[in-house]
Design a protein around this motif. Sequence first.
Motif, mmCIF file in Angstrom:
data_model
loop_
_atom_site.group_PDB
_atom_site.id
_atom_site.type_symbol
_atom_site.label_atom_id
_atom_site.label_comp_id
_atom_site.label_asym_id
_atom_site.label_seq_id
_atom_site.Cartn_x
_atom_site.Cartn_y
_atom_site.Cartn_z
ATOM 1 N N MET D 1 0.850 -1.194 0.000
ATOM 2 C CA MET D 1 0.000 0.000 0.000
ATOM 3 C C MET D 1 0.886 1.244 0.000
ATOM 4 O O MET D 1 1.892 1.313 0.718
ATOM 5 N N THR D 2 0.485 2.227 -0.805
ATOM 6 C CA THR D 2 1.244 3.474 -0.858
ATOM 7 C C THR D 2 1.231 4.151 0.511
ATOM 8 O O THR D 2 0.201 4.193 1.188
ATOM 9 N N GLN D 3 2.342 4.624 0.915
ATOM 10 C CA GLN D 3 2.455 5.349 2.183
ATOM 11 C C GLN D 3 1.424 6.485 2.211
ATOM 12 O O GLN D 3 1.328 7.269 1.261
ATOM 13 N N GLY D 4 0.626 6.551 3.257
ATOM 14 C CA GLY D 4 -0.270 7.691 3.381
ATOM 15 C C GLY D 4 -1.576 7.579 2.651
ATOM 16 O O GLY D 4 -2.431 8.455 2.777
ATOM 17 N N SER D 5 -1.840 6.503 1.920
ATOM 18 C CA SER D 5 -3.109 6.384 1.219
ATOM 19 C C SER D 5 -4.126 5.668 2.099
ATOM 20 O O SER D 5 -3.786 5.058 3.126
ATOM 21 N N ALA D 23 -9.150 -1.221 -3.103
ATOM 22 C CA ALA D 23 -8.631 -0.105 -3.897
ATOM 23 C C ALA D 23 -7.875 0.819 -2.943
ATOM 24 O O ALA D 23 -7.968 0.680 -1.720
ATOM 25 N N GLU D 24 -7.120 1.739 -3.560
ATOM 26 C CA GLU D 24 -6.409 2.736 -2.748
ATOM 27 C C GLU D 24 -6.839 4.120 -3.184
ATOM 28 O O GLU D 24 -7.007 4.382 -4.372
ATOM 29 N N VAL D 25 -7.004 4.981 -2.210
ATOM 30 C CA VAL D 25 -7.307 6.381 -2.513
ATOM 31 C C VAL D 25 -6.249 7.209 -1.799
ATOM 32 O O VAL D 25 -6.099 7.127 -0.580
ATOM 33 N N SER D 26 -5.501 7.997 -2.594
ATOM 34 C CA SER D 26 -4.398 8.730 -1.961
ATOM 35 C C SER D 26 -4.654 10.226 -1.876
ATOM 36 O O SER D 26 -3.788 10.969 -1.450
ATOM 37 N N ALA D 27 -5.867 10.657 -2.257
ATOM 38 C CA ALA D 27 -6.168 12.091 -2.176
ATOM 39 C C ALA D 27 -6.286 12.525 -0.714
ATOM 40 O O ALA D 27 -6.417 11.702 0.191
ATOM 41 N N VAL D 39 -14.204 7.386 -4.456
ATOM 42 C CA VAL D 39 -14.434 5.948 -4.658
ATOM 43 C C VAL D 39 -15.421 5.748 -5.819
ATOM 44 O O VAL D 39 -15.209 4.916 -6.704
ATOM 45 N N GLU D 40 -16.469 6.547 -5.796
ATOM 46 C CA GLU D 40 -17.514 6.440 -6.824
ATOM 47 C C GLU D 40 -16.937 6.769 -8.219
ATOM 48 O O GLU D 40 -17.329 6.166 -9.223
ATOM 49 N N GLN D 41 -16.029 7.718 -8.265
ATOM 50 C CA GLN D 41 -15.396 8.109 -9.523
ATOM 51 C C GLN D 41 -14.606 6.933 -10.106
ATOM 52 O O GLN D 41 -14.668 6.654 -11.312
ATOM 53 N N GLN D 42 -13.889 6.229 -9.223
ATOM 54 C CA GLN D 42 -13.115 5.063 -9.690
ATOM 55 C C GLN D 42 -14.024 3.897 -10.063
ATOM 56 O O GLN D 42 -13.658 3.073 -10.895
ATOM 57 N N GLU D 73 -8.109 1.862 7.137
ATOM 58 C CA GLU D 73 -8.772 0.872 6.293
ATOM 59 C C GLU D 73 -10.268 1.174 6.327
ATOM 60 O O GLU D 73 -10.891 1.146 7.389
ATOM 61 N N VAL D 74 -10.826 1.454 5.157
ATOM 62 C CA VAL D 74 -12.256 1.746 5.056
ATOM 63 C C VAL D 74 -12.931 0.580 4.348
ATOM 64 O O VAL D 74 -12.469 0.136 3.290
ATOM 65 N N ALA D 75 -14.019 0.064 4.938
ATOM 66 C CA ALA D 75 -14.728 -1.055 4.317
ATOM 67 C C ALA D 75 -16.085 -0.592 3.827
ATOM 68 O O ALA D 75 -16.791 0.141 4.533
ATOM 69 N N VAL D 76 -16.431 -1.011 2.622
ATOM 70 C CA VAL D 76 -17.710 -0.667 2.001
ATOM 71 C C VAL D 76 -18.617 -1.893 2.138
ATOM 72 O O VAL D 76 -18.333 -2.963 1.578
ATOM 73 N N LEU D 77 -19.714 -1.730 2.928
ATOM 74 C CA LEU D 77 -20.489 -2.873 3.403
ATOM 75 C C LEU D 77 -21.928 -2.835 2.891
ATOM 76 O O LEU D 77 -22.726 -2.005 3.333
ATOM 77 N N PRO D 78 -22.292 -3.718 1.991
ATOM 78 C CA PRO D 78 -23.716 -3.848 1.611
ATOM 79 C C PRO D 78 -24.517 -4.359 2.811
ATOM 80 O O PRO D 78 -23.939 -4.741 3.832
ATOM 81 N N PRO D 79 -25.848 -4.356 2.708
ATOM 82 C CA PRO D 79 -26.662 -4.875 3.819
ATOM 83 C C PRO D 79 -26.194 -6.280 4.208
ATOM 84 O O PRO D 79 -26.083 -7.149 3.348
ATOM 85 N N VAL D 80 -25.928 -6.470 5.499
ATOM 86 C CA VAL D 80 -25.401 -7.770 5.923
ATOM 87 C C VAL D 80 -26.502 -8.829 5.788
ATOM 88 O O VAL D 80 -27.694 -8.531 5.905
#
Lengths: 144, 144, 83, 83
Positions: D1-5, D23-27, D39-42, D73-80
Motif C-alpha cells: 500500500m502506498t504510504q499515506g493512502s 482499492a487505494e485512494v491517496s487524495a 471511490v464512486e469516480q473510480q 482501512e475503510v470497508a464498504v459494506l452492503p446490507p449484511v
Amino acid sequence: MAGSFAIVEEPIDVGGLVSAAQRPDCGAVSTFVGTTRIDESDEASVEYLEYEAYRPMADRKLEEIGAEIEERWDARHVSIVHRIGRVDPGEASVAIVVASPRRGPAFEASRYAIERIKEVVPIWKREVWSDGYVWVGSQVGTRS
Amino acid sequence: MAGSFAIVEEPIDVGGLVSAAQRPDCGAVSTFVGTTRIDESDEASVEYLEYEAYRPMADRKLEEIGAEIEERWDARHVSIVHRIGRVDPGEASVAIVVASPRRGPAFEASRYAIERIKEVVPIWKREVWSDGYVWVGSQVGTRS
Amino acid sequence: MTQGSIRVLFFGAAADRAGVREAEVSADVATLDELWPLVEQQHPDLSPMRGTLAFAVNGEYARGGDRVSPGDEVAVLPPVSGG
Amino acid sequence: MTQGSIRVLFFGAAADRAGVREAEVSADVATLDELWPLVEQQHPDLSPMRGTLAFAVNGEYARGGDRVSPGDEVAVLPPVSGG
C-alpha cells in the motif's frame, strides 16, 4: 463468562458446542442452528449458499454480541459460530448456544443473538443457482 | 411430520438429534436441553437427580406434545427425548429439537414443548443428597 | 392380578408414602371418587397428599367422577416434575 | 500500500459492482463523506447502491462525518445477510 466466538470454514460441530456449554450451575441450554433453506419453488435451481465475512471485524462483532448477552441476562456460557464459504442445503451456517440457570433467559438470549447477527455482523451470503448467483439483500448478481 | 419421541435410560445424543432435524426446506433448528442444575448453596450435598416415568403414558404424552406443535406451528421435524434414571449434575435430562422454515416458529415451539412437558408428562425427579432424597414438587422424602 | 380387580399404581412421592409401587382393589366401585377411600384405607400415609394428586385411568388423565371398571389400571400421580 | 493512502475494501455485492475487492485512494480527504465521491469516480457502478451501503473505518461502523486518515482501512459494506 465461558464460551467461544468464531468464524469457521468447516462444518459446525453443534453437539460439541452444546456439550461444552453444559454446567452444573445451569439448568437450561438453548441452541439455535441456522441452516441453508431452499424455497420449494426454487428447489430446481438454487444449488448452495456461499458466505463471506469481513474479518476480523466479524469475529469481534460476534464477541460483542456475547458481551451484550452477558449484560442483559444471567448467561454463564455463550458460543456463537458462523460458517463461511460454501454451505449446502440443510447444512448449518450458524450455531448459537446459551447456557443459563433458568430456561427463560436461555431462550431469550439465543433469540437475541440471531437477531443481532442479522443486524450487525459483516457477513454476506449469495444464492448460487445453476445459471448464476444473487447476493441476498442486495439483489445484485449474475442472473439475468 | 418427521421426528422421534422417546424415554431413554442412556445419555442423550443431542448432536445426533440436531443433525437428524436439519432439512433443506427449513432454515432454523431450535434446540432446548434441560440439564440437572445444582444450586450453588446446595452444591456440597446434592449428588445427582433421579427420574422415573409412568410408561407408556409418558411416551404417549411426548407424542401428543409433538402433535400439538404440528397443529400450532409450521414445524417440519420435532424430536423430544427425556432421560430417566440417574442424571448427574450438568447432564441432559431432556432434549427438544424443532426444525421450521423460519426461526420464530422454531423458537416458540421448542419453548412450548418444555412448558408442556413440565405440565403433563408423567415423569418425576428426586434430588439425591448425601443424607437422603427429596421428591421435587412434593417435598416428600427421607431427609430429616 | 386377581380377575376383576382394579390395579393401582403409585409413582414418585406417592409410592414413597404408600410404601408400595402397586396395589389391587377388588371392591365394587364405579368411579375414581369411590375408589379413593379404599386406597387411602390401605395406605393412610397418602392422605396428606390427596390435594396434590392427579389420576390416570388406563394411561389417560381422569377426574374424580370418571368411571373405573374391573381390569382397569389406575395410576396415582404426584405433581409431575420432568424436564 | 502506498504510504499515506487510504485502503478501501469492498464486500459482497459491492465487490461485484466495483469489480475489485480493494482499492487505494491517496487524495487528501478528512471524512467518509469526502472520500466517497473519489471511490464512486473510480467505480461508478457502485452509485446505484449508495443508499444501501454502510461503512467501517478500521473495523468499526462509521458514519459520513466520521474522520478518515492516511493509513486507515475503510470497508464498504452492503446490507449484511449472515445467519
